[in-house]
Design a protein around this motif. Structure first.
Motif, PDB file in Angstrom:
ATOM      1  N   PHE B 100       0.833  -1.211   0.000  1.00 49.12           N
ATOM      2  CA  PHE B 100       0.000   0.000   0.000  1.00 49.12           C
ATOM      3  C   PHE B 100       0.867   1.261   0.000  1.00 49.12           C
ATOM      4  O   PHE B 100       0.684   2.160  -0.835  1.00 49.12           O
ATOM      5  CB  PHE B 100      -0.945  -0.017   1.199  1.00 49.12           C
ATOM      6  CG  PHE B 100      -1.650   1.287   1.441  1.00 49.12           C
ATOM      7  CD1 PHE B 100      -2.603   1.757   0.541  1.00 49.12           C
ATOM      8  CD2 PHE B 100      -1.369   2.056   2.563  1.00 49.12           C
ATOM      9  CE1 PHE B 100      -3.252   2.965   0.746  1.00 49.12           C
ATOM     10  CE2 PHE B 100      -2.014   3.263   2.784  1.00 49.12           C
ATOM     11  CZ  PHE B 100      -2.946   3.716   1.874  1.00 49.12           C
ATOM     12  N   PHE B 101       1.828   1.318   0.899  1.00 47.85           N
ATOM     13  CA  PHE B 101       2.658   2.522   0.965  1.00 47.85           C
ATOM     14  C   PHE B 101       3.538   2.657  -0.283  1.00 47.85           C
ATOM     15  O   PHE B 101       3.783   3.765  -0.755  1.00 47.85           O
ATOM     16  CB  PHE B 101       3.484   2.540   2.258  1.00 47.85           C
ATOM     17  CG  PHE B 101       2.649   2.909   3.458  1.00 47.85           C
ATOM     18  CD1 PHE B 101       2.194   4.214   3.624  1.00 47.85           C
ATOM     19  CD2 PHE B 101       2.268   1.960   4.398  1.00 47.85           C
ATOM     20  CE1 PHE B 101       1.401   4.569   4.715  1.00 47.85           C
ATOM     21  CE2 PHE B 101       1.476   2.302   5.488  1.00 47.85           C
ATOM     22  CZ  PHE B 101       1.041   3.604   5.649  1.00 47.85           C
ATOM     23  N   ARG B 103       2.644   1.797  -3.267  1.00 47.57           N
ATOM     24  CA  ARG B 103       1.780   2.349  -4.324  1.00 47.57           C
ATOM     25  C   ARG B 103       1.525   3.834  -4.112  1.00 47.57           C
ATOM     26  O   ARG B 103       1.397   4.594  -5.073  1.00 47.57           O
ATOM     27  CB  ARG B 103       0.457   1.571  -4.390  1.00 47.57           C
ATOM     28  CG  ARG B 103       0.614   0.211  -5.068  1.00 47.57           C
ATOM     29  CD  ARG B 103      -0.750  -0.391  -5.368  1.00 47.57           C
ATOM     30  NE  ARG B 103      -1.486  -0.697  -4.160  1.00 47.57           N
ATOM     31  CZ  ARG B 103      -1.560  -1.911  -3.614  1.00 47.57           C
ATOM     32  NH1 ARG B 103      -0.940  -2.934  -4.163  1.00 47.57           N
ATOM     33  NH2 ARG B 103      -2.256  -2.112  -2.514  1.00 47.57           N
ATOM     34  N   LEU B 104       1.439   4.250  -2.834  1.00 41.25           N
ATOM     35  CA  LEU B 104       1.237   5.686  -2.568  1.00 41.25           C
ATOM     36  C   LEU B 104       2.415   6.506  -3.095  1.00 41.25           C
ATOM     37  O   LEU B 104       2.258   7.666  -3.446  1.00 41.25           O
ATOM     38  CB  LEU B 104       1.085   5.944  -1.067  1.00 41.25           C
ATOM     39  CG  LEU B 104      -0.249   5.626  -0.417  1.00 41.25           C
ATOM     40  CD1 LEU B 104      -0.287   6.248   0.967  1.00 41.25           C
ATOM     41  CD2 LEU B 104      -1.434   6.130  -1.221  1.00 41.25           C
ATOM     42  N   PHE B 105       3.599   5.874  -3.123  1.00 39.93           N
ATOM     43  CA  PHE B 105       4.767   6.584  -3.644  1.00 39.93           C
ATOM     44  C   PHE B 105       4.950   6.325  -5.138  1.00 39.93           C
ATOM     45  O   PHE B 105       5.990   6.635  -5.700  1.00 39.93           O
ATOM     46  CB  PHE B 105       6.022   6.189  -2.862  1.00 39.93           C
ATOM     47  CG  PHE B 105       6.142   6.911  -1.555  1.00 39.93           C
ATOM     48  CD1 PHE B 105       6.812   8.122  -1.466  1.00 39.93           C
ATOM     49  CD2 PHE B 105       5.561   6.400  -0.397  1.00 39.93           C
ATOM     50  CE1 PHE B 105       6.910   8.801  -0.260  1.00 39.93           C
ATOM     51  CE2 PHE B 105       5.650   7.077   0.805  1.00 39.93           C
ATOM     52  CZ  PHE B 105       6.327   8.284   0.878  1.00 39.93           C
ATOM     53  N   HIS B 106       3.920   5.713  -5.742  1.00 41.05           N
ATOM     54  CA  HIS B 106       3.885   5.467  -7.189  1.00 41.05           C
ATOM     55  C   HIS B 106       5.042   4.606  -7.674  1.00 41.05           C
ATOM     56  O   HIS B 106       5.570   4.811  -8.764  1.00 41.05           O
ATOM     57  CB  HIS B 106       3.844   6.795  -7.963  1.00 41.05           C
ATOM     58  CG  HIS B 106       2.781   7.725  -7.434  1.00 41.05           C
ATOM     59  ND1 HIS B 106       3.056   8.976  -6.960  1.00 41.05           N
ATOM     60  CD2 HIS B 106       1.452   7.561  -7.269  1.00 41.05           C
ATOM     61  CE1 HIS B 106       1.951   9.550  -6.530  1.00 41.05           C
ATOM     62  NE2 HIS B 106       0.948   8.706  -6.704  1.00 41.05           N
TER      63      HIS B 106
END
Lengths: 391, 270
Positions: B100-101, B103-106
Motif C-alpha cells: 500500500f505505501f 503504491r502511494l509513492f507510485h
C-alpha cells in the motif's frame, strides 16, 4: 487528474480491506441496519397492527342490537386472519374503568341497559367508549376504531329505518349517506407506516455513514499515527480525503441495500419508481454530506471529539428531517429548520420515487438543492482540511 | 561534502507558545545527525516541519535542495519517516501494508516486490510478511515500519526514537542496521533519549532546549563542554547543557497552551 483518481482508489481499497478484517466493526455494520429496521418495522403502530388488543365490554342490555354490536367487535378483523380485539367481559362502567387502571384492557365499551329498547323506540341510544389515557397512541387508535364501528353499526340501523319509511327503499342508503368519499391512491395497495419510514431510514443510514464514518476514520488514523504515513507520501490531499469518503460511501450503500432488502422481504415495501433514480439520489445524498464530513474530520483531533461533534448534528437531524414524523405536522419554525437540512431533501425525493413512483421531473428541485449544498460545502471544506491538517 | 539538509531561522509558533525558536543547522550527505533534547524541547516539531507535516511560522528548510514548504512533494519523494507512533495498519498483513505505501509513492509493482524482499530479509521479517501486523510484537512492528520508510530508497531517513521500548536484541539489530544505511550513503536524522545510542551512532549532534539549539557539534567536541569531570559521557554533556530541572507539564501550563510534558495542545506533536 488520473493520478488523483488512482491514488484515491488505493486509499479506498486499503480502507475497505482494513474494515473487512475488523470482525467487530463488520458485525455492527451488518447488525445496525437490521436492528434498526426490525425495531421500526415491528414497533411503530399503524391501523393494521391492531391485533388481539384486549378490549373490555360491559353490556347491561339484553336486547338484540347490543348482542349484534358485541358480535361485530369480537369478529372485527383489521389485519389478515387476526382478530382486532380480544374481548373481556365486565359488569359495569366502574369495573371497566378499574380494568383500564389496572391496564388489563386497552380500551372499553359500555352498553347501558335499554340500549336496544331505545333503538326500537326510535330514540337516540348511547354507548360509552372509555379511553386508555395512559397509552395515548394505542388508546386513541382503539377509541377511533370503536367509534367508527359504532357509527357504522348505527348507520346500518338508520338505513333500515329509512327504507321502512321511504317509498323507494333503494333511496334509503343515499338519504343516510348523501356523500361518499372515494379514496384513490396513486400506486396500488395500502401504504403502511413502514413504507413512509423506509426511504427515510435508508437515506439516513447511507448519508450519516459518510458523515460519521469519514470523521471517525480520519480521527482514528490521526490517533494511531498512520495519517502521517499518508500525508508524508506525494499524494494529493484531495485523494486522501476523497478516497476515505469513497470507502465510506461504498459501505453506506451496502448498508442501504441491506435495509432495502429487509424492507422488501419482511415488510413488503415495494419500490414503485426507478431503482436507478433511487441509487442516484442516494449517491447525491452522500455527495451533499461529504463536505460536512471533511470539515468535522479536519476540526476533530480525536475520535471522541469527532463522535460528539457529529452526534450534535445527527441527533436533531434524525427528528427534524422527517425520517419518522411528517414535517408538515411540525411547528412552523421547526419546519424552516427542517428545510435547511440536506437530509430532508434526500428523504423527500426518495419517498416520492419509492412510494409514489415519481420520475426525475418530480424530484428535480431536491436534486438541485443537494447538488448545490454538496458543492458549496466541498468547496469550503477541502482547502480548510488542507490547511488544518498541516497547521 | 554537500549539505543535504539546510535549516535557516526555522520558527514554529502555536498561539502564544514558540515550539521552535529560529533554529539553523546543516546536515551533510551521509551523516548520522542526532537531534537531542528534553521532552517538549522542539525536536519532534522540527522533524514534523522537515517531513512536510507542519508548516513553519518563519524561516525555511531545504532537503536535497527542495524547499519543504514550496516543493513538498519533491521533498516527500526523497525522505523516509519512522515516527514515534508506528505507521502501519494493524488489520493488514505486513506485505499489504508495504504494498500500500509503495503504491502511494507510485513505485512500479516489480520495484515494490523487490524492495519488500530486500528490506524484510535484512530486517529478518520475511517469514512474517503474510501475517497481520496487529499480531506482531513491538519489535516486529518496528522492523516492518523501518522497511516501510525505506521502500523508496530515501536519501534522508528520519528516525524518531526508533529503539524506544524494544528488547536489547532488536535494539542491537536496528543499531547495526542504521550503521549499514550510513555505509550505503543514506543521511539519517535520529532523535533519541538513549545517550549510548548517540555515542555509538551519531557523527554530529544538535541539542535543542526550549526551541533553541543549545549546541551543535561532534560527540567528541561536545564532551569538552563538561569541565568538572574526567571522561564525561553524553549524559553529562546533555545535563550540562540543558540542566537537571525536570520539565513537568504543570509548570509549562502556566506559560501558554501546553499539555503534558510540555507538548503543544493543539497540534499533538510528540
Amino acid at each position: 487528474m488520473l493520478r488523483i483518481i488512482s491514488d484515491l482508489w488505493q486509499i479506498t481499497k486499503k480502507d475497505l480491506l482494513e474494515f473487512s478484517r475488523d470482525r467487530l466493526r463488520l458485525l455492527t455494520f451488518i447488525i445496525m441496519p437490521i436492528f434498526m429496521m426490525l425495531l421500526v418495522g415491528f414497533i411503530f403502530p399503524n391501523q393494521n397492527s391492531l391485533k388481539n388488543v384486549p378490549l373490555g365490554i360491559a353490556n347491561q342490555d339484553n336486547g338484540e342490537f347490543s348482542q349484534k354490536l358485541e358480535q361485530t367487535f369480537s369478529e372485527l378483523k383489521l389485519a389478515e386472519n387476526q382478530q382486532a380485539f380480544k374481548i373481556k367481559k365486565y359488569a359495569d362502567l366502574e369495573q371497566l374503568k378499574e380494568a383500564i387502571r389496572k391496564q388489563e384492557v386497552s380500551g372499553a365499551l359500555f352498553i347501558p341497559a335499554l340500549f336496544s329498547e331505545s333503538i326500537a323506540q326510535n330514540k337516540q341510544a348511547e354507548v360509552i367508549v372509555v379511553e386508555d389515557q395512559a397509552n395515548p397512541q394505542i388508546g386513541q387508535m382503539v377509541s377511533q376504531v370503536l367509534s367508527k364501528v359504532v357509527e357504522g353499526f348505527g348507520k346500518g340501523i338508520s338505513t333500515k329505518k329509512v327504507s321502512l319509511l321511504s317509498k323507494d327503499p333503494s333511496l334509503a342508503e343515499i338519504i343516510v349517506t348523501p356523500i361518499r368519499a372515494k379514496i384513490e391512491g396513486i400506486v396500488p395497495g395500502n401504504p403502511n407506516y413502514f413504507e413512509f419510514v423506509a426511504p427515510g431510514i435508508i437515506a439516513m443510514i447511507v448519508m450519516t455513514a459518510v458523515l460519521t464514518g469519514l470523521a471517525a476514520s480520519i480521527a482514528r488514523e490521526k490517533e494511531q499515527g498512520t495519517l502521517d504515513g499518508l500525508l508524508i507520501s506525494p499524494v494529493n490531499r484531495l485523494s486522501i480525503i476523497l478516497g476515505k469518503a469513497f470507502s465510506q460511501a461504498i459501505r453506506g450503500l451496502i448498508q442501504g441495500a441491506i435495509v432495502l432488502l429487509l424492507a422488501f422481504v419482511l415488510f413488503g415495501v415495494r419500490v414503485h419508481g426507478s431503482y436507478l433514480l433511487v441509487i442516484s439520489l442516494l449517491l447525491l445524498g452522500i455527495f451533499s454530506f461529504v463536505g460536512l464530513g471533511i470539515l468535522v474530520s479536519a476540526i476533530a483531533a480525536e475520535q471522541e471529539t469527532a463522535t460528539q461533534l457529529l452526534f450534535m448534528f445527527q441527533f436533531p437531524m434524525l427528528f427534524l428531517s422527517g425520517v419518522f414524523f411528517p414535517i408538515l405536522l411540525m411547528p412552523p419554525i421547526m419546519q424552516k429548520i427542517a428545510y435547511a437540512i440536506p437530509l430532508t431533501y434526500a428523504i423527500n425525493a426518495l419517498r416520492k420515487v419509492m412510494v409514489l413512483g415519481a420520475g426525475f421531473a418530480a424530484v428535480k428541485i431536491e436534486i438541485l438543492v443537494l447538488l448545490i449544498f454538496g458543492a458549496i460545502t466541498l468547496f469550503i471544506s477541502v482547502p480548510v482540511f488542507k490547511r488544518i491538517i498541516t497547521k | 561534502m554537500e549539505n543535504i539538509v539546510e535549516v535557516q531561522s526555522l520558527t514554529k509558533k502555536f498561539a502564544d507558545f514558540t515550539a521552535v525558536d529560529s533554529i539553523s543547522f546543516n546536515i551533510k550527505k551521509g551523516e548520522i545527525f542526532g537531534l537531542l533534547g528534553p521532552n517538549g524541547a522542539g525536536k519532534s516539531t522540527t522533524i514534523r516541519i522537515l517531513t512536510t507535516l507542519l508548516r513553519p511560522t518563519a524561516g525555511w528548510a531545504r532537503i536535497a535542495g527542495f524547499d519543504v514548504q514550496k516543493e513538498a512533494d519533491k521533498v516527500r519523494e526523497r525522505i523516509g519517516l519512522v515516527a514515534e507512533k508506528i505507521i502501519l495498519y494493524s488489520h493488514l498483513t505486513a506485505r499489504e501494508n508495504l504494498e500500500f505505501f509503495g503504491r502511494l509513492f507510485h513505485l512500479p509493482k516489480e520495484k515494490i516486490a523487490e524492495q519488500i524482499a530486500k528490506w524484510t530479509e535484512r530486517l529478518k521479517m520475511t517469514d512474517w510478511l503474510d501475517h497481520e501486523v496487529g499480531t506482531f510484537s513491538t519489535g516486529m512492528k518496528q522492523r516492518i515500519n523501518i522497511a516501510r520508510a525505506l521502500l523508496t530508497e530515501p536519501e534522508v531517513l528520519f528516525l524518531d526514537e526508533p529503539t524506544l521500548g524494544l528488547d536489547p536484541q532488536t535494539t542491537h539489530l536496528i543499531r547495526n542496521f542504521i550503521k549499514e544505511l550510513k555505509v550505503q550513503g543514506k543521511t539519517i536524522i535520529l532523535t533519541t533519549h538513549d545517550m549510548l545510542e548517540v555515542e555509538e551512532l551519531c557523527d554530529r549532534v544538535a541539542i535543542i532546549d526550549h526551541g533553541k539549539i543549545a549546541a551543535c557539534d561532534t560527540v567528541e567536541n561536545l564532551k569538552k563542554v563538561v569541565a568538572n569531570k574526567p571522561n564525561p559521557n553524553m549524559e553529562d554533556v546533555f545535563l550540562a547543557l540543558t540542566g537537571k530541572e525536570i520539565r513537568d507539564a504543570a509548570k509549562k501550563n502556566n506559560q501558554g497552551r501546553r499539555g503534558h510534558f510540555g507538548r503543544p495542545v493543539n497540534n499533538r506533536v510528540r
